[in-house]
Design an enzyme around this catalytic site. Structure first.
Site, short mmCIF file in Angstrom:
data_model
loop_
_atom_site.label_atom_id
_atom_site.label_comp_id
_atom_site.label_asym_id
_atom_site.label_seq_id
_atom_site.Cartn_x
_atom_site.Cartn_y
_atom_site.Cartn_z
CB CYS A 101 44.66 30.62 70.30
SG CYS A 101 46.44 30.93 70.28
CB CYS A 200 46.17 37.01 65.70
SG CYS A 200 46.08 35.22 65.88
#
Length: 384
Positions: A101, A200
């Site tokens: 990410c 997440c």
């Protein structure tokens, strides 16, 4: 300086944006909407890019007095992070989605858009420091003073160019409590908001369930290190090297000692388990090297293979040709290169560890440090 502040809706990014604005920069806040489910809600400290997060980020931006926008990067996030996570597990590897990410979304997609819009730098709430005290005098990435929160490991893949265009205002804080207190003093409502954790996009925390829902069941055998079948499984993607719990083995080892996953072969759908000693290694082999400075064989470093793991004293044994220094190789390098008859330069980075470590898995990120300064990052291929 014109600065784009990434605002997740948490306390760290809010304080970072406030610090950047206070420093006199022209700051614009942006919330990256990464989830395709716009109605997703937070579950305690789990979940990402929820309705609550976007609202919290907007309120923080209003309090700071900066413009605020929401950018939809959900397609990029799905294609570059979630799909990578699934394909790596399907291949028997162990990826770190936070590394991906940061590499592909926060310091690739985001910075690309920031550049097109004329921003000079991107500001985030990561716990790391940028200094210019390295040998080249250019900006370099360092550990945070708050070692419990240090994120230099997951940022290392961003590379030196992105470092030079980034701001990490939280790197000099020694504790998270200091950050929360500053948020409280600034009137930021997120001062008591709990930290997010785990993966997440796996909001319920059930990683194995997430993998099976997306990859499906693919039953196979569990073998011991002698090759005997001692159990079955629903898919190799449910295992990682070094895993001890959740193996589903009913048959105990002959000596009663715990067994760990020591090998995963998706092609044969076999998972091999064995004693802890089989996990130990003193040599790491990695590719896709990102260097912050020239590397040389024989150099003493510290190697880290997990975001919150300890760095181990090590020595670089071999470097990819593009990463090597122009100087002659050291005696150690000459000894190691003499052992191979292939004159072609190796594309791999080889690192020898002073003490053995366990649980090294293909797909993990290897980060090398000189003191608290990041000097390189790479993707582990195997242990020697």
């Amino acid at each position: 300086m014109k600065v784009l502040a990434a605002m997740s809706g948490g306390v760290d990014s809010a304080v970072a944006a406030a610090r950047a604005a206070e420093a006199g920069h022209e700051v614009v806040g942006v919330h990256m909407a990464l989830s395709k489910n716009r109605d997703q809600r937070r579950t305690g400290s789990r979940g990402c890019c929820t309705v609550e997060d976007a609202s919290d980020a907007r309120r923080a931006a209003d309090r700071i007095g900066i413009p605020y926008y929401v950018w939809d990067l959900s397609d990029d996030f799905h294609d570059l992070v979630v799909e990578d996570f699934l394909s790596e597990y399907a291949a028997g590897r162990t990826p770190n989605p936070c590394v991906r990410c940061n590499e592909r979304i926060k310091f690739a997609s985001l910075m690309e858009r920031a550049t097109l819009l004329g921003f000079d730098a991107v500001c985030t709430g990561h716990y790391a420091s940028i200094r210019t005290d390295g040998p080249s005098g250019t900006p370099s990435l360092h550990r945070s003073r708050n070692m419990a929160k240090d994120q230099s490991y997951v940022l290392a893949v961003m590379g030196p160019e992105a470092v030079g265009r980034s701001l990490f205002p939280l790197g000099e804080y020694e504790t998270k409590d200091e950050v929360r207190e500053e948020a409280r003093k600034r009137g930021l409502g997120v001062s008591t908001k709990p930290d997010s954790y785990d993966i997440c996009f796996v909001a319920d925390g059930d990683t194995r369930g997430f993998l099976e829902r997306n990859l499906g069941a693919d039953p196979g055998e569990i073998l011991d290190d002698s090759g005997a079948v001692i159990g079955t499984h629903r898919g190799t993607h449910g295992f990682t090297i070094g895993q001890r719990k959740g193996l589903g083995i009913q048959q105990p080892a002959a000596d009663g000692a715990p067994r760990y996953v020591v090998d995963i072969d998706p092609s044969s759908r076999q998972v091999v388990v064995g004693a802890a000693e089989l996990l130990s290694t003193r040599e790491l082999i990695a590719t896709d090297v990102v260097s912050f400075e020239p590397l040389s064989a024989g150099r003493e470093v510290h190697a880290q293979i997990r975001a919150h793991g300890e760095a181990t004293p090590a020595r670089i044994l071999e470097v990819p040709a593009a990463s090597a220094e122009a100087s002659e190789p050291s005696a150690d390098a000459s000894e190691s290169s003499a052992a191979t008859a292939d004159p072609a330069p190796s594309p791999s980075l080889r690192v020898g560890l002073d003490t053995p470590i366990r649980g090294v898995a293909p797909g993990q990120t290897l980060v090398l440090y000189d003191g608290d300064r990041v000097i390189a990052a790479a993707t582990l291929e195997r242990r020697a």
